[in-house]
Design a protein around this motif. Structure first.
Motif: not given
Length: 280
Positions: A156-175
């Motif tokens: 709940s404290e910080t925004i830390l984005i991992f590859k486990q998030h990116l796989c749902f967003l379309g990678g770095v470009e999606g982010l």
């Protein structure tokens, strides 16, 4: 730092669920006595405030006490209290366990911080949330006693984005495509992304992330990457994580990152403590 009554009640209840059977059967609980604690080695003491709360629950009278974060010499008494024999025995092992384990964390943290800051006086040592469940309150305070800080206390404290998030967003470009929307919804937060290679890092810097966390990138390679990224985005926050310990902390501190993220301080032997209980 705040210490909850719930924590103290929980650690007491683990060791004294009903009664101290040995002390009760010996019919010695009402005798007056003294308990004292010392380290058998050089150490940075931690867990003292938790133990003082514990002593207060059993109405012990404290006559000697240091603060967490204080360095102590072998055989130096840093905590001493008087009370009834039953109460001294009730707190004995709980207090020793808290002091030994917390002081182990604090001592390793102090060692790591000093080694890192000899190379880079401005660098910070941050500790992960990769610790045994149920121990976070005491572990975080022990880290602070040693001179470190928590990396993040929870999701709940910080925004830390991992590859486990990116796989749902379309990678770095999606982010990159949703960064502005994320920043608008959490305008007071930094957006940090974990990366594993230089190309990803450069693309994310150009996309405008606030910080990058490098996972398990060798120190020599990381130093070159940091130099390149500072030219792209001078204000970007850079963190090194993954396998940082006493053996390699100085090398990572010399890479130019802003902070080192580690779990190493949690995993090691407790400080060897001595406890004396005597009648008075």
């Amino acid at each position: 730092m705040y210490i909850s009554d719930g924590l103290i009640e929980r650690i007491i209840r683990e060791d004294v669920p009903c009664l101290d059977l040995s002390t009760a059967l010996l019919d010695m609980g009402g005798y007056p006595g003294m308990i004292s604690f010392h380290a058998r080695e050089e150490a940075v003491v931690a867990g003292v405030e938790e133990v003082l709360h514990l002593f207060d629950k059993f109405s012990l009278r404290v006559v000697v006490s240091c603060r967490s974060g204080q360095a102590v010499a072998p055989e130096e008494v840093f905590l001493q209290a008087f009370g009834r024999a039953a109460d001294l025995h009730a707190v004995w092992k709980v207090a020793a366990n808290v002091l030994e384990h917390c002081s182990g964390i604090a001592t390793r943290t102090r060692r790591l911080v000093r080694a890192a800051q000899r190379v880079n006086p401005r660098i910070t040592v941050l500790t992960t949330r990769k610790l045994f469940p149920g121990t976070k309150e005491m572990a975080v305070r022990a880290v602070a006693a040693g001179g470190g800080w928590p990396h993040r206390l929870g999701l709940s404290e910080t925004i830390l984005i991992f590859k486990q998030h990116l796989c749902f967003l379309g990678g770095v470009e999606g982010l990159a495509g949703v960064l502005d929307a994320v920043r608008a919804r959490a305008c007071e937060k930094k957006i940090i992304v974990e990366v594993e290679d230089a190309d990803e890092a450069a693309r994310l810097c150009r996309a405008g992330v606030d910080g990058l966390q490098f996972d398990k990138v060798p120190a020599r390679q990381l130093k070159d990457i940091v130099g390149d990224l500072r030219r792209i985005a001078p204000a970007v926050t850079l963190l090194a994580a993954g396998g940082i310990d006493q053996e390699n902390v100085a090398e990572y501190a010399g890479t130019g990152v802003d902070a080192l993220v580690t779990s190493w301080v949690y995993f090691g032997r407790p400080v060897d403590m001595g406890v004396r209980i005597t009648g008075v």
